[in-house]
Design a protein around this motif. Structure first.
Motif, mmCIF file in Angstrom:
data_model
loop_
_atom_site.group_PDB
_atom_site.id
_atom_site.type_symbol
_atom_site.label_atom_id
_atom_site.label_comp_id
_atom_site.label_asym_id
_atom_site.label_seq_id
_atom_site.Cartn_x
_atom_site.Cartn_y
_atom_site.Cartn_z
ATOM 1 N N UNK A 275 0.807 -1.222 0.000
ATOM 2 C CA UNK A 275 0.000 0.000 0.000
ATOM 3 C C UNK A 275 0.843 1.277 0.000
ATOM 4 N N UNK A 276 2.164 1.149 -0.042
ATOM 5 C CA UNK A 276 3.047 2.324 -0.070
ATOM 6 C C UNK A 276 2.662 3.209 -1.254
ATOM 7 N N UNK A 277 2.505 4.511 -1.003
ATOM 8 C CA UNK A 277 2.064 5.436 -2.047
ATOM 9 C C UNK A 277 3.258 6.063 -2.750
ATOM 10 N N UNK A 278 3.228 5.992 -4.080
ATOM 11 C CA UNK A 278 4.319 6.530 -4.884
ATOM 12 C C UNK A 278 4.069 7.985 -5.251
ATOM 13 N N UNK A 279 5.163 8.678 -5.567
ATOM 14 C CA UNK A 279 5.102 10.076 -5.958
ATOM 15 C C UNK A 279 5.886 10.275 -7.257
ATOM 16 N N UNK A 280 5.650 11.396 -7.887
ATOM 17 C CA UNK A 280 6.391 11.732 -9.104
ATOM 18 C C UNK A 280 7.886 11.806 -8.800
ATOM 19 N N UNK A 281 8.684 11.177 -9.674
ATOM 20 C CA UNK A 281 10.122 11.177 -9.499
ATOM 21 C C UNK A 281 10.669 9.939 -8.828
ATOM 22 N N UNK A 282 9.800 9.110 -8.261
ATOM 23 C CA UNK A 282 10.270 7.909 -7.572
ATOM 24 C C UNK A 282 10.934 6.935 -8.546
ATOM 25 N N UNK A 283 12.034 6.339 -8.093
ATOM 26 C CA UNK A 283 12.730 5.302 -8.846
ATOM 27 C C UNK A 283 12.376 3.946 -8.251
ATOM 28 N N UNK A 284 12.036 3.000 -9.112
ATOM 29 C CA UNK A 284 11.676 1.659 -8.664
ATOM 30 C C UNK A 284 12.643 0.649 -9.237
ATOM 31 N N UNK A 285 12.807 -0.455 -8.540
ATOM 32 C CA UNK A 285 13.539 -1.591 -9.101
ATOM 33 C C UNK A 285 12.907 -2.872 -8.590
ATOM 34 N N UNK A 286 12.751 -3.824 -9.493
ATOM 35 C CA UNK A 286 12.217 -5.146 -9.160
ATOM 36 C C UNK A 286 13.288 -6.157 -9.512
ATOM 37 N N UNK A 287 13.749 -6.880 -8.512
ATOM 38 C CA UNK A 287 14.859 -7.800 -8.713
ATOM 39 C C UNK A 287 14.564 -8.778 -9.855
#
Length: 257
Positions: free
Chosen positions: A218-230
């Protein structure tokens, strides 16, 4: 006004650190040179310092496109130059015909020496060359001790920043409409997996947001966030355009190819 309300709860320790830097510089009239900051930390730093006329500040990571950068916070009357950031560019070559090296291999070898990640800027591995941007104070130690990566012997030398290679990264834009800015929803859409699978990946600690593991779907994302999925790479919430007439979020994401 509570300054913390504008940021995420888990960012409070870094906010306190930036405020302490500001207090220290204001009291001692001596500049503060930070370790390398990730993009989110850079955003928090610049938001907190803002246009305060009592201070002058700059970010530098070796080039305008650098992802990780050091910051300098100084009294308003001081000039800040590139050399003040105390950066070093180390380069080594390796035989691509006999060994395959990636970003993870080099970063792992670097961290195995006991050096903290915050002392390392951008890292480039391409075309048989490795380039590492470090804080100048550890450059000699890295040169002397980082002599093997995987099965390859390497010999790092300090070179000028005029020799800094382009990362060679290609980011592909992806426009989407989503019902929520929750992490599980965005991971599902960006990586083309089911919602259930996205939740499982997140709860197993396989997803990072701004270089930190986030295990809450449920963590809320914001503009500019960087994500990585292993195992599936990196992505970026480039822009949040707002709500559609059907009350869904219009988003532009980028996926690293």
């Amino acid at each position: 006004m509570d300054i913390y309300q504008h940021f995420r709860k888990e960012e409070k320790p870094f906010i306190d650190q930036v405020l302490s830097w500001q207090e220290e510089v204001g009291r001692s009239y001596q500049r503060k040179l930070t370790d390398f900051l990730d993009p989110r930390e850079q955003k928090v730093f610049s938001s907190l310092i803002g246009n305060n006329d009592d201070f002058r500040w700059r970010l530098n990571g070796g080039s305008p496109s650098s992802e990780r950068k050091r910051a300098i916070l100084a009294p308003y009357y001081e000039e800040i130059t590139g050399s003040d950031f105390e950066l070093a560019l180390l380069e080594a070559s390796y035989p691509v015909k006999f060994v395959s090296l990636g970003h993870r291999d080099v970063l792992g070898a670097f961290l195995s020496m006991g050096i903290k990640r915050k002392k390392l800027g951008d890292l480039i591995v391409r075309d048989g060359f490795i380039q590492i941007i470090t804080a100048a104070e550890i450059a000699s130690y890295v040169r002397m001790n980082l002599t093997n990566i995987k099965k390859a012997s390497v010999n790092f030398e300090e070179v000028s920043f005029g020799q800094l290679m382009e990362k060679g990264e290609h980011w592909q834009e992806k426009n989407m409409t989503v019902a929520s800015l929750r992490l599980d929803v965005l991971v599902k859409e960006i990586y083309n997996i089911s919602r259930q699978t996205a939740v499982q990946f997140i709860e197993k600690g396989l997803v990072k947001v701004n270089f930190r593991v986030v295990d809450t779907p449920a963590f809320m994302l914001e503009q500019g966030d960087l994500l990585s999925l292993r195992g599936k790479g990196r992505s970026h919430v480039k822009e949040i355009h707002g709500l559609s007439k059907k009350e869904k979020w219009k988003i532009t994401a980028e996926v690293l190819k």
